[in-house]
Design a protein around this motif. Structure first.
Motif, PDB file in Angstrom:
ATOM      1  N   THR A 123       0.849  -1.192   0.000  1.00 40.53           N
ATOM      2  CA  THR A 123       0.000   0.000   0.000  1.00 40.53           C
ATOM      3  C   THR A 123       0.883   1.240   0.000  1.00 40.53           C
ATOM      4  O   THR A 123       1.856   1.326   0.745  1.00 40.53           O
ATOM      5  N   GLY A 132      -4.346   6.834  -3.569  1.00 41.27           N
ATOM      6  CA  GLY A 132      -3.726   5.592  -3.141  1.00 41.27           C
ATOM      7  C   GLY A 132      -3.249   4.756  -4.308  1.00 41.27           C
ATOM      8  O   GLY A 132      -3.858   4.755  -5.384  1.00 41.27           O
ATOM      9  N   ARG A 133      -2.160   4.034  -4.087  1.00 46.15           N
ATOM     10  CA  ARG A 133      -1.597   3.129  -5.091  1.00 46.15           C
ATOM     11  C   ARG A 133      -1.258   1.796  -4.432  1.00 46.15           C
ATOM     12  O   ARG A 133      -0.979   1.725  -3.232  1.00 46.15           O
ATOM     13  N   ILE A 134      -1.270   0.753  -5.245  1.00 46.25           N
ATOM     14  CA  ILE A 134      -0.803  -0.569  -4.831  1.00 46.25           C
ATOM     15  C   ILE A 134       0.420  -0.898  -5.675  1.00 46.25           C
ATOM     16  O   ILE A 134       0.321  -1.017  -6.903  1.00 46.25           O
ATOM     17  N   GLU A 148       2.199  -0.992 -10.927  1.00 48.52           N
ATOM     18  CA  GLU A 148       1.383  -0.493  -9.834  1.00 48.52           C
ATOM     19  C   GLU A 148      -0.046  -0.346 -10.338  1.00 48.52           C
ATOM     20  O   GLU A 148      -0.307  -0.429 -11.541  1.00 48.52           O
ATOM     21  N   SER A 151      -5.449   2.139  -5.825  1.00 54.51           N
ATOM     22  CA  SER A 151      -6.141   1.468  -4.717  1.00 54.51           C
ATOM     23  C   SER A 151      -7.633   1.780  -4.727  1.00 54.51           C
ATOM     24  O   SER A 151      -8.386   1.202  -3.962  1.00 54.51           O
ATOM     25  N   PRO A 156      -4.619   4.216   1.421  1.00 51.40           N
ATOM     26  CA  PRO A 156      -4.716   2.773   1.653  1.00 51.40           C
ATOM     27  C   PRO A 156      -3.755   2.349   2.761  1.00 51.40           C
ATOM     28  O   PRO A 156      -2.577   2.695   2.734  1.00 51.40           O
ATOM     29  N   LEU A 159      -3.946  -4.251   3.415  1.00 53.05           N
ATOM     30  CA  LEU A 159      -4.534  -5.005   2.313  1.00 53.05           C
ATOM     31  C   LEU A 159      -4.301  -6.479   2.567  1.00 53.05           C
ATOM     32  O   LEU A 159      -3.330  -6.866   3.205  1.00 53.05           O
ATOM     33  N   VAL A 169      -8.645  -4.068  -0.018  1.00 52.20           N
ATOM     34  CA  VAL A 169      -7.836  -2.937   0.426  1.00 52.20           C
ATOM     35  C   VAL A 169      -8.643  -2.058   1.374  1.00 52.20           C
ATOM     36  O   VAL A 169      -9.801  -1.727   1.097  1.00 52.20           O
ATOM     37  N   ASN A 171      -8.951   1.401   2.318  1.00 52.97           N
ATOM     38  CA  ASN A 171      -8.660   2.797   1.994  1.00 52.97           C
ATOM     39  C   ASN A 171      -9.159   3.665   3.133  1.00 52.97           C
ATOM     40  O   ASN A 171     -10.365   3.879   3.291  1.00 52.97           O
ATOM     41  N   SER A 195     -12.221  -1.730  -0.757  1.00 54.20           N
ATOM     42  CA  SER A 195     -12.213  -1.997  -2.200  1.00 54.20           C
ATOM     43  C   SER A 195     -11.679  -3.394  -2.477  1.00 54.20           C
ATOM     44  O   SER A 195     -10.654  -3.808  -1.922  1.00 54.20           O
TER      45      SER A 195
END
Length: 353
Positions: A123, A132-134, A148, A151, A156, A159, A169, A171, A195
């Motif tokens: 996260t 947000g990014r994964i 990537e 999210s 986030p 996860l 996830v 968030n 999510s």
């Protein structure tokens, strides 16, 4: 007669040596970051009785960890917001890789492997865009970053891998920026959500809590896909709603703990091994609580100063606190062990315990 050492040397030379497993690292049941009395930071492996199996130095304070499903690798994440994570060989204590967040990003302290252990998901915060990014990392080839995905929310934190191989996830909805430290920048407009994502980033389903000031922070997933949710309240404490819930896909949030005081803060959440109970901790309230997953009824309470880490041990729960103690909660709380450490927030299960 060939010796075992000679046999293993031959396997290594041929490139077919057996891969190391968690048994080679002392067969730990749990991982936890901790602080030593001299102010150093470590990652510790504990067995089911709370005994220490290994202790590996960390460069700074840790938060949570991700345990590889088969190899004795642990990814230790810096306390959020942090820009690094280290991949540790828990057998040798060596640093296998150091993960650095891309420019303009920081980690949020949590990550998870896929079922094979080939991919690691982290996260992250794109703090210039407030999104947000994964991050996706290839564990087979030196933990290099490969891609990537969004999210689908802000902030986030936790996860988890779902039983069907997708991701869920938390968030939290809170926007932060390094220029402002840990200041929360968007409380009036925050929108936390839970999510569900495919590995390609496609959003499968999303649900928001009933009150937008309930920041979704921590998760636990049952074998049938039921998700337990721990939240942290960002409003007036006098109006705090229940901060523990479960969620099944295509259904509403089911809240539990109405009237149970946690001082607006759930620090960790975990299902019991059989999935019948949900445990939460609140270090602010100095309490651990266990609920019946089906009805939401509270079953057990334990008062314990600075308790935060929690994980399943069969049907029972194991808890850690800032005083270095490890407890088992099974009807009554029993002290398993005490250590010259201050345990950090999370107690991470290794495999099935």
């Amino acid at each position: 007669m060939a010796t075992r050492r000679g046999f293993l040397a031959g396997l290594i030379a041929s490139g077919i040596a057996p891969a190391a497993t968690w048994a080679d690292a002392g067969n730990p049941s749990f991982l936890s970051a901790a602080r030593t009395p001299d102010g150093a930071y470590v990652l510790v492996g504990l067995d089911g009785q709370g005994a220490e199996r290994f202790r590996i130095p960390l460069p700074t304070r840790g938060h949570a960890a991700a345990a590889h499903p088969t190899r004795p690798h642990a990814v230790a994440f810096a306390r959020r917001p942090g820009t690094y994570a280290v991949v540790l060989d828990c057998q040798s204590g060596d640093v296998i890789a150091r993960l650095n967040s891309p420019s303009g990003r920081h980690f949020y302290g949590h990550g998870t492997f896929d079922a094979t252990g080939d991919l690691l998901f982290t996260t992250e915060n794109d703090y210039e865009l407030g999104q947000g990014r994964i991050g996706v990392w290839d564990a087979r080839h030196g933990y290099v970053r490969v891609t990537e995905m969004p999210s689908n929310g802000v902030g986030p934190h936790d996860l988890r891998l779902m039983p069907d191989g997708t991701l869920v996830v938390a968030n939290g909805g809170i926007d932060t920026h390094p220029a402002s430290g840990r200041e929360k920048l968007n409380i009036p407009t925050m929108r936390p959500n839970l999510s569900y994502l495919e590995f390609d980033g496609r959003l499968i389903e999303q649900i928001e809590p009933d009150d937008h000031l309930a920041s979704i922070r921590h998760l636990s997933v049952r074998a049938d896909g039921l998700v337990a949710v721990g939240m942290q309240w960002q409003g007036d404490m006098a109006t705090s709603p229940p901060l523990v819930a479960t969620h099944s896909r295509n259904g509403p949030m089911q809240y539990m703990g109405d009237g149970v005081e946690v001082e607006g803060y759930v620090g960790s959440v975990a299902f019991s091994g059989d999935g019948s109970r949900v445990a939460i901790t609140s270090p602010r309230a100095g309490e651990a609580q266990i609920f019946e997953a089906a009805s939401g009824a509270i079953l057990e309470r334990m008062s314990n100063r600075d308790v935060c880490g929690v994980s399943a041990l069969g049907r029972d729960m194991v808890l850690t606190n800032g005083a270095g103690q490890v407890y088992q909660l099974a009807g009554d709380a029993s002290l398993l062990s005490s250590h010259d450490l201050s345990w950090d927030n999370h107690l991470v299960a290794v495999g099935n315990v």
